[in-house]
Design a protein around this motif. Structure first.
Motif, PDB file in Angstrom:
ATOM      1  N   UNK A 135       0.834  -1.207   0.000  1.00 36.24           N
ATOM      2  CA  UNK A 135       0.000   0.000   0.000  1.00 36.24           C
ATOM      3  C   UNK A 135       0.864   1.251   0.000  1.00 36.24           C
ATOM      4  N   UNK A 136       2.002   1.207   0.673  1.00 34.72           N
ATOM      5  CA  UNK A 136       2.906   2.367   0.659  1.00 34.72           C
ATOM      6  C   UNK A 136       3.390   2.654  -0.769  1.00 34.72           C
ATOM      7  N   UNK A 137       3.692   1.577  -1.519  1.00 34.39           N
ATOM      8  CA  UNK A 137       4.089   1.764  -2.920  1.00 34.39           C
ATOM      9  C   UNK A 137       2.958   2.404  -3.710  1.00 34.39           C
ATOM     10  N   UNK A 138       1.726   1.961  -3.443  1.00 32.46           N
ATOM     11  CA  UNK A 138       0.564   2.530  -4.128  1.00 32.46           C
ATOM     12  C   UNK A 138       0.406   4.010  -3.776  1.00 32.46           C
ATOM     13  N   UNK A 139       0.627   4.353  -2.507  1.00 30.01           N
ATOM     14  CA  UNK A 139       0.540   5.753  -2.079  1.00 30.01           C
ATOM     15  C   UNK A 139       1.556   6.618  -2.813  1.00 30.01           C
ATOM     16  N   UNK A 140       2.793   6.102  -2.930  1.00 29.20           N
ATOM     17  CA  UNK A 140       3.849   6.854  -3.619  1.00 29.20           C
ATOM     18  C   UNK A 140       3.525   7.003  -5.110  1.00 29.20           C
ATOM     19  N   UNK A 141       2.911   5.975  -5.686  1.00 32.43           N
ATOM     20  CA  UNK A 141       2.519   6.050  -7.091  1.00 32.43           C
ATOM     21  C   UNK A 141       1.437   7.106  -7.301  1.00 32.43           C
ATOM     22  N   UNK A 142       0.484   7.182  -6.382  1.00 33.92           N
ATOM     23  CA  UNK A 142      -0.570   8.203  -6.467  1.00 33.92           C
ATOM     24  C   UNK A 142       0.046   9.600  -6.436  1.00 33.92           C
ATOM     25  N   UNK A 143       1.035   9.806  -5.588  1.00 38.87           N
ATOM     26  CA  UNK A 143       1.686  11.127  -5.479  1.00 38.87           C
ATOM     27  C   UNK A 143       2.337  11.531  -6.796  1.00 38.87           C
ATOM     28  N   UNK A 144       3.000  10.569  -7.447  1.00 42.00           N
ATOM     29  CA  UNK A 144       3.632  10.878  -8.735  1.00 42.00           C
ATOM     30  C   UNK A 144       2.567  11.167  -9.783  1.00 42.00           C
ATOM     31  N   UNK A 145       1.526  10.360  -9.805  1.00 35.53           N
ATOM     32  CA  UNK A 145       0.433  10.521 -10.765  1.00 35.53           C
ATOM     33  C   UNK A 145      -0.160  11.925 -10.686  1.00 35.53           C
ATOM     34  N   UNK A 146      -0.252  12.459  -9.483  1.00 36.37           N
ATOM     35  CA  UNK A 146      -0.866  13.782  -9.297  1.00 36.37           C
ATOM     36  C   UNK A 146       0.068  14.927  -9.676  1.00 36.37           C
ATOM     37  N   UNK A 147       1.336  14.615  -9.903  1.00 38.86           N
ATOM     38  CA  UNK A 147       2.294  15.668 -10.279  1.00 38.86           C
ATOM     39  C   UNK A 147       2.473  15.788 -11.786  1.00 38.86           C
ATOM     40  N   UNK A 148       1.849  14.891 -12.526  1.00 38.47           N
ATOM     41  CA  UNK A 148       2.036  14.837 -13.979  1.00 38.47           C
ATOM     42  C   UNK A 148       0.666  14.744 -14.645  1.00 38.47           C
ATOM     43  N   UNK A 149       0.452  15.423 -15.791  1.00 42.35           N
ATOM     44  CA  UNK A 149      -0.812  15.266 -16.518  1.00 42.35           C
ATOM     45  C   UNK A 149      -0.867  13.899 -17.208  1.00 42.35           C
ATOM     46  N   UNK A 150      -1.127  12.871 -16.418  1.00 40.58           N
ATOM     47  CA  UNK A 150      -1.182  11.500 -16.922  1.00 40.58           C
ATOM     48  C   UNK A 150      -2.637  11.098 -17.156  1.00 40.58           C
ATOM     49  N   UNK A 151      -2.877  10.359 -18.238  1.00 40.61           N
ATOM     50  CA  UNK A 151      -4.243   9.920 -18.506  1.00 40.61           C
ATOM     51  C   UNK A 151      -4.492   8.504 -18.026  1.00 40.61           C
ATOM     52  N   UNK A 152      -3.401   7.760 -17.712  1.00 41.81           N
ATOM     53  CA  UNK A 152      -3.582   6.348 -17.407  1.00 41.81           C
ATOM     54  C   UNK A 152      -2.355   5.787 -16.692  1.00 41.81           C
ATOM     55  N   UNK A 153      -2.602   4.846 -15.781  1.00 43.09           N
ATOM     56  CA  UNK A 153      -1.525   4.018 -15.225  1.00 43.09           C
ATOM     57  C   UNK A 153      -1.824   2.573 -15.623  1.00 43.09           C
ATOM     58  N   UNK A 154      -0.942   2.001 -16.412  1.00 46.13           N
ATOM     59  CA  UNK A 154      -1.058   0.590 -16.775  1.00 46.13           C
ATOM     60  C   UNK A 154      -0.350  -0.254 -15.717  1.00 46.13           C
ATOM     61  N   UNK A 155      -1.105  -1.028 -14.955  1.00 46.42           N
ATOM     62  CA  UNK A 155      -0.505  -1.969 -14.009  1.00 46.42           C
ATOM     63  C   UNK A 155      -0.321  -3.291 -14.760  1.00 46.42           C
TER      64      UNK A 155
END
Length: 350
Positions: free
Chosen positions: A274-294
């Motif tokens: 979950x900590x990894x997921x939290x860190x990923x969310x933080x990066x996602x919010x800093x960039x105009x990204x349309x999608x995260x492919x897991x």
């Protein structure tokens, strides 16, 4: 003596080809016929140009080479995926994959023979980088996979992803020239919006994509959301850390208005908490990204990584979705023929 690539006829523009025909006292319209054979009809040899006289074909062969990529071997997966090993004029091999679904027919193509980045989870990363592919070799991959698509499914390719062997941004000029020809009306005529270039993260070249106002899509292979973990699996992070990549991606968006996709392979007990997921969310919010492919991890020889269990994957996905991340779980295809993400390595198991 010129090499096959130095006198390669496909290095000539239409106007240069017209000038050549004028020099040998041939009619100008012949140049257009030859040009169509090269880029729209995808002739693999001068002999294949059947509406050109044998004498003229002989003259072309005297002055030029046509070092086209050829299909060496092909494998068919139980899920419909098709992997091809292509042979270059100088007898190197490179792999490309046709990934079919109901909605899409996607070509996954390579940009280099081998790779220099040594990502720990990638079979190509264990290979030596022998050379860059030329723009026409990249074009050939797409054209040959399109021919497979037409033969098997009676449809054209709908999408292209540069996610095969090599780092596209370390073969920048050839990749962009290939995309220009793939999307040109006198080439394959495919929309740049249906083409995605995936990079392990070369910040300087991501900015150059922005300066060049490219129209295709960009995907960043992130795979870990902090520098410590990313360094462990992707040595390129030493010179291109996450902060520099965020800056480069924002610059790219500012210049092109093209949103970015993040690619994130889940590894058991490494980047799936979950900590990894939290860190990923933080990066996602800093960039105009349309999608995260897991992405599911696909095992390769000599690597100690493993795929998380379904419960862990589900928990990771739910966390992202609950924090308004547009995330998609990408199930791997072609695993039974080593055609899935990270598995391309020119194995002799064909």
């Amino acid at each position: 003596m010129l090499s096959a690539q130095q006198n390669n006829i496909r290095n000539l523009s239409l106007s240069e080809l017209e000038n050549f025909f004028a020099e040998i006292d041939e009619k100008k319209f012949r140049a257009k016929q030859v040009y169509e054979w090269l880029w729209q009809k995808h002739a693999g040899s001068f002999d294949a140009m059947t509406n050109i006289s044998k004498d003229l074909r002989s003259k072309l062969a005297e002055h030029f080479s046509l070092p086209a990529l050829t299909v060496n071997t092909t494998q068919y997966s139980a899920d419909g995926t098709v992997k091809s090993r292509f042979e270059t004029f100088d007898h190197h091999f490179v792999e490309g994959v046709l990934i079919p679904t109901e909605e899409r027919k996607t070509a996954c193509v390579s940009s280099q023979i081998g790779c220099s980045l040594s990502c720990k989870f990638c079979a190509t990363g264990k290979m030596e980088r022998l050379r860059n592919l030329t723009f026409d070799e990249i074009f050939d991959q797409v054209a040959l996979i399109n021919e497979q698509t037409e033969r098997i499914y009676n449809k054209h390719l709908t999408n292209i992803v540069f996610m095969g062997m090599g780092e596209p941004l370390l073969n920048y000029s050839n990749v962009l020239k290939a995309i220009d020809k793939i999307s040109a009306e006198d080439g394959l005529g495919m929309s740049p919006r249906r083409i995605t270039v995936s990079t392990a993260g070369v910040a300087k070249m991501i900015k150059k994509l922005g300066d060049d106002k490219v129209r295709f899509k960009l995907a960043l292979s992130l795979h870990a959301a902090n520098d410590k973990k990313r360094h462990e699996i992707m040595p390129i992070n030493d010179s291109n850390n996450i902060k520099s990549l965020i800056e480069a991606l924002n610059y790219f968006y500012k210049q092109t208005k093209n949103e970015v996709t993040f690619e994130y392979i889940l590894f058991r007990d490494f980047n799936d908490s979950q900590q990894d997921a939290e860190e990923l969310v933080k990066i996602y919010r800093q960039v105009p990204a349309d999608l995260v492919n897991i992405i599911e991890y696909n095992p390769i020889d000599g690597a100690s990584f493993a795929r998380p269990d379904e419960e862990t994957i589900e928990h990771f996905m739910k966390y992202l979705e609950s924090h308004r991340v547009n995330a998609r779980l990408r199930r791997s295809r072609g695993k039974d023929i080593d055609a899935a993400c990270g598995q391309l390595a020119n194995k002799d198991s064909f």
